[in-house]
Motif scaffolding. Structure first.
Motif, short mmCIF file in Angstrom:
data_model
loop_
_atom_site.label_atom_id
_atom_site.label_comp_id
_atom_site.label_asym_id
_atom_site.label_seq_id
_atom_site.Cartn_x
_atom_site.Cartn_y
_atom_site.Cartn_z
N GLY A 5 -86.23 33.67 1.99
CA GLY A 5 -85.30 33.28 3.04
C GLY A 5 -85.96 32.44 4.10
N GLU A 6 -87.20 32.75 4.43
CA GLU A 6 -87.93 31.96 5.41
C GLU A 6 -88.37 30.62 4.84
OE1 GLU A 6 -88.02 32.72 8.54
OE2 GLU A 6 -86.90 34.53 8.01
N VAL A 7 -88.66 30.58 3.54
CA VAL A 7 -88.92 29.29 2.87
C VAL A 7 -87.69 28.40 3.00
CG1 VAL A 7 -89.27 28.19 0.62
CG2 VAL A 7 -90.66 30.17 1.27
N CYS A 8 -86.52 28.99 2.74
CA CYS A 8 -85.27 28.23 2.87
C CYS A 8 -85.04 27.77 4.30
CB CYS A 8 -84.09 29.09 2.41
SG CYS A 8 -84.06 29.45 0.64
N ALA A 9 -85.38 28.63 5.27
CA ALA A 9 -85.20 28.26 6.67
C ALA A 9 -86.07 27.06 7.03
CB ALA A 9 -85.53 29.45 7.57
N GLN A 10 -87.31 27.08 6.56
CA GLN A 10 -88.19 25.93 6.81
C GLN A 10 -87.58 24.65 6.25
OE1 GLN A 10 -91.36 25.51 8.31
NE2 GLN A 10 -90.86 27.48 9.21
N ALA A 11 -87.08 24.72 5.02
CA ALA A 11 -86.50 23.54 4.38
C ALA A 11 -85.24 23.08 5.08
CB ALA A 11 -86.21 23.86 2.91
N LEU A 12 -84.39 24.04 5.47
CA LEU A 12 -83.16 23.69 6.18
C LEU A 12 -83.46 22.94 7.47
CD1 LEU A 12 -81.07 26.96 5.74
CD2 LEU A 12 -80.42 24.69 4.92
N TYR A 13 -84.37 23.48 8.26
CA TYR A 13 -84.70 22.86 9.55
C TYR A 13 -85.35 21.50 9.36
CZ TYR A 13 -83.54 27.10 12.16
OH TYR A 13 -82.88 28.14 12.73
N GLN A 14 -86.23 21.39 8.37
CA GLN A 14 -86.87 20.10 8.12
C GLN A 14 -85.85 19.07 7.64
OE1 GLN A 14 -90.01 19.15 8.77
NE2 GLN A 14 -90.48 21.16 9.63
N GLY A 15 -84.94 19.50 6.78
CA GLY A 15 -83.90 18.59 6.32
C GLY A 15 -83.00 18.14 7.44
N THR A 65 -76.05 30.08 9.64
CA THR A 65 -77.16 30.52 8.79
C THR A 65 -77.87 31.71 9.40
OG1 THR A 65 -77.52 28.29 7.89
CG2 THR A 65 -79.36 29.83 7.76
N GLU A 66 -78.17 31.61 10.69
CA GLU A 66 -78.91 32.68 11.35
C GLU A 66 -78.07 33.96 11.45
OE1 GLU A 66 -81.81 32.28 11.39
OE2 GLU A 66 -82.61 30.62 12.54
N GLN A 67 -76.77 33.81 11.65
CA GLN A 67 -75.91 35.00 11.70
C GLN A 67 -75.89 35.71 10.35
OE1 GLN A 67 -71.97 34.42 13.54
NE2 GLN A 67 -72.82 32.63 14.59
N GLY A 81 -68.28 30.61 3.02
CA GLY A 81 -68.27 31.32 1.74
C GLY A 81 -69.28 30.77 0.76
N ALA A 82 -69.42 29.44 0.72
CA ALA A 82 -70.40 28.82 -0.17
C ALA A 82 -71.81 29.21 0.23
CB ALA A 82 -70.24 27.30 -0.15
N MET A 83 -72.08 29.27 1.54
CA MET A 83 -73.40 29.68 2.02
C MET A 83 -73.69 31.12 1.63
SD MET A 83 -73.18 27.91 5.80
CE MET A 83 -74.71 28.67 6.40
N ALA A 84 -72.69 31.98 1.76
CA ALA A 84 -72.86 33.39 1.38
C ALA A 84 -73.12 33.54 -0.12
CB ALA A 84 -71.64 34.20 1.80
N TRP A 103 -72.14 19.71 13.99
CA TRP A 103 -72.03 20.45 12.73
C TRP A 103 -73.39 20.99 12.30
CZ3 TRP A 103 -67.49 22.02 11.60
CH2 TRP A 103 -66.37 21.24 11.93
N SER A 104 -74.45 20.23 12.57
CA SER A 104 -75.79 20.68 12.22
C SER A 104 -76.15 21.94 12.99
CB SER A 104 -76.80 19.57 12.52
OG SER A 104 -78.08 19.92 12.06
N LEU A 105 -75.85 21.94 14.29
CA LEU A 105 -76.12 23.13 15.11
C LEU A 105 -75.22 24.30 14.67
CD1 LEU A 105 -76.45 21.42 18.59
CD2 LEU A 105 -78.27 22.64 17.38
N GLY A 106 -73.99 23.99 14.29
CA GLY A 106 -73.11 25.04 13.78
C GLY A 106 -73.63 25.63 12.49
N PHE A 107 -74.23 24.79 11.65
CA PHE A 107 -74.84 25.25 10.40
C PHE A 107 -76.00 26.19 10.69
CE2 PHE A 107 -77.43 24.74 6.56
CZ PHE A 107 -76.46 24.90 5.58
N VAL A 108 -76.82 25.84 11.70
CA VAL A 108 -77.92 26.72 12.10
C VAL A 108 -77.39 28.07 12.57
CG1 VAL A 108 -79.75 27.06 13.81
CG2 VAL A 108 -79.50 24.85 12.69
N SER A 109 -76.37 28.02 13.43
CA SER A 109 -75.83 29.26 13.98
C SER A 109 -75.29 30.17 12.87
CB SER A 109 -74.71 28.94 14.97
OG SER A 109 -74.16 30.13 15.50
#
Length: 215
Positions: free
Chosen positions: A63-73, A145-147, A199-202, A137-143
């Motif tokens: 999950g943290e690997v994914c977080a690194q990639a998400l933020y870098q992307g 994801t973190e929730q 739903g897709a994220m979940a 939308w990017s910030l909404g995606f972060v929010s």
């Protein structure tokens, strides 16, 4: 003196470096002290429970690997400098979680997931796409994801053995940090995501947790 402005090549090399450090075991170093107590287990874990906890921590590490990639992307496609900086800063904070999870996995006699490169690539693409959609939308995606990560960590905390205080301390601190990141992104103007995207994220999260618990 003014700070040197990074060129496109500088930023590209920085992202390649981040990917290599994220995916190479033993190369990520935490800036904060590991929250796990020195003598965290009141009694040794039986082999079955040890494998179970290792599987849970392997999920959290991926999950943290994914977080690194998400933020870098996201940082690679963010249009506003302050948004790009916020993504890069969040990625640095998540490095602590990455290192803590890896340390615990090794303590339990296991290894990180072999699927990490695949999930890094998928998450980077998702993050870049969110950045292209616009900073709100990017910030909404972060929010969002973190929730989802917070709910995921809360579930894992209920599944840990009572005497595994080391894993519990790590996940508890991670939950506090992720919740703060979600609130910060929302307060910064993150737009609520449509239900189909949530739903897709979940669904992707379920695929990741199912596979990395075992591999």
């Amino acid at each position: 003196m003014t700070a040197r402005q990074l060129s496109s090549l500088d930023r590209l090399l920085s992202r390649v470096d981040n990917a290599l450090r994220t995916l190479t075991p033993g190369t990520t170093r935490a800036e904060r002290q590991n929250p796990a107590p020195v003598n965290g287990e009141d009694a040794p874990l039986p082999d079955t429970l040890r494998r179970h906890v290792a599987g849970l921590m392997r999920i959290n590490h991926t999950g943290e690997v994914c977080a690194q990639a998400l933020y870098q992307g996201q940082a690679s496609t963010a249009t506003l400098p302050h948004a790009r900086h916020a993504m890069e800063e969040a990625a640095r904070e998540e490095e602590d979680h990455l290192a803590w999870c890896e340390d615990r996995i090794l303590e339990l006699g296991s290894v990180p997931s072999h699927l990490n490169p695949l999930f890094y690539a998928i998450s980077y693409a998702l993050g870049a796409g969110a950045g292209l959609a616009g900073d709100r939308w990017s910030l909404g995606f972060v929010s969002e994801t973190e929730q989802q990560v917070v709910r995921h960590l809360e579930d894992h905390l209920t599944r840990l053995p009572d005497n595994d205080l080391r894993s519990r301390a790590i996940l508890t601190q991670m939950r506090e940090d992720e919740l703060r990141h979600a609130i910060t992104a929302s307060d910064a103007g993150g737009a609520p995501l449509p239900p189909p995207i949530k739903g897709a994220m979940a669904l992707m999260s379920k695929v990741m947790t199912f596979s990395t618990y075992r591999l």
